[in-house]
Design a protein around this motif. Sequence first.
Motif, short mmCIF file in Angstrom:
data_model
loop_
_atom_site.label_atom_id
_atom_site.label_comp_id
_atom_site.label_asym_id
_atom_site.label_seq_id
_atom_site.Cartn_x
_atom_site.Cartn_y
_atom_site.Cartn_z
N GLN A 147 0.27 -1.48 0.06
CA GLN A 147 0.13 -0.01 0.21
C GLN A 147 0.76 1.11 -0.29
O GLN A 147 0.88 2.61 -1.06
N ARG A 156 -2.56 8.50 -3.16
CA ARG A 156 -4.28 8.47 -2.56
C ARG A 156 -4.58 8.11 -1.28
O ARG A 156 -3.61 7.36 -1.27
N SER A 157 -5.21 8.83 -0.79
CA SER A 157 -5.91 8.68 1.07
C SER A 157 -5.88 7.51 1.37
O SER A 157 -5.44 6.45 2.10
N ARG A 158 -6.49 6.91 0.38
CA ARG A 158 -6.72 5.18 0.72
C ARG A 158 -5.82 3.91 0.64
O ARG A 158 -5.55 3.49 1.52
N TYR A 159 -4.79 4.64 -0.32
CA TYR A 159 -3.40 3.64 0.00
C TYR A 159 -2.95 3.62 1.46
O TYR A 159 -2.47 2.92 1.84
N ALA A 161 -4.79 4.78 3.80
CA ALA A 161 -5.18 4.67 4.90
C ALA A 161 -5.13 2.50 5.28
O ALA A 161 -5.55 1.46 6.00
#
Length: 501
Positions: A147, A156-159, A161
Amino acid sequence: MTNRRWQDIDIRWLAVLASLAVSLYTLLLPEIPNDDAYVYMRTAEIYLAEGLAAALEHYSWPAYPVLIAEVSRLGLSTLISALLINALFFALLVYAFISIVQELDDRRSIAILAALTILLYPELNEFRYMVIRDVGFWALGLLAIWQYLKFTADPRSRYAAGFTLALILATVFRVEAIAWLALMPLALFLDSRFDRQQAFSLFLRFGMITWGSLMLVLLFCLLAGFNPIKLGLNFLSVYLPFIESTFNPDPATTTELGRLLFGEHGAAFSAEYMSAVIMTGLLVILVMTIFYGISGAYFWLLAYGAWKRYWNMSHPGIGALFCFAAINFLILFVFLYFTRFLSSRYAIPLCLIVVTQLPFVISRILDYGKQHNRGKLVHRLLLLFFVFCAFDAYISFGRSKDYLQDSVDYVMVHRSGNEGLLTNNHNIAWQSGVIDTYDEVPRLLTARQLLDSEAGDFLVLEMIHEIEQLLQMEEVAAGLEFVTAFPSESEQRVAIYRRLP
């Protein structure tokens, strides 16, 4: 059409299925549990019988045993539950490892080599038969690394997270994951793809997610009446005696060590150098631990690849990988310096990162063979290499330990209901079902413990050197009656005695 379908199949999922198939063998034919297994199984039993507070009192980092206990509610034994959990984590580890390699090079041939590398990794796959919490830590750690690499390639913030969630869960298994969670945001400043302003901006966003999430989890635990900081300190307190002996060494022990190393005369002139001698010895232990963690066959092929410059050092993400490895190396060094011991399983995270380079080395060797019309020879040598690794990983050439089960069976047949059992072996205590605290059985018994047993009690003793010496004592020999031994009386691995009146 067939070729197109093959190209559409994700190699990672094929590797996951292969990993689960291998793990199925360990579930159907489990081996004798490793020593760590008994404390996990016993803690799981305590959790089921008495609740979390009692489990915490018995073992200070009980998340893994609690997970074993919850899975055992499906009607499985605690041993099978633990092996099932580890099988799923090994599948995740395989998926994450190949994903990391694909982040460095997305060629299909590299993904296939990565799958072979992780599935045939000798030292790693030997742990499939063990009940250890480390497997969850390794798998979730690799998932976090993947990640992180995806974030640096596409912020990206999802990575971020995903990285945070993976390491918070990894902390449940081993507290060292906190070091990665705390320090890796700083590695963004070392990424050549970002200038100082970009790196600072990404660092703020990444750090806000990682450190902010960590603080929220801590706050939630405190509000729920659960203090993870205190729990971590209690767990680390196990190593406090080692730390105290490091900073306040016993002069008598230091003097005796000097005599053993340098002799009576040399010790008088070498006392001031003892710390340097110890440090050198610890560094040797560290290097050898990493060598065994990588495995001999993989190590020498990686060394050859480093010499020929076959490693994939051009990818910008390689710096992040080595930051992860450097943090683990620092943890290993500190742990070894304080405790004076180290197992190869502690070095596996570092070794897994280094082994990500093996698919690239093999790919370059294959390319070299094609360019110099030696393709068939190179293919045969690599086939031989992987066959050797498969045997090393999955075929055990160790001596059978059936004598442990045989000794338990003998006692259960000849023992009446009121006769006790004393042993110095965890497995015998566990299999017998007589000793509730089977995980606390001491390996080194004393003469008093042997003689304090009741008349008629069975003593089932693993014949290590200290026990053999104990049985030769006149007082002990006079109080015990030899019954039998396994695998035979001429080769006594386990000896069975009865306490005389």
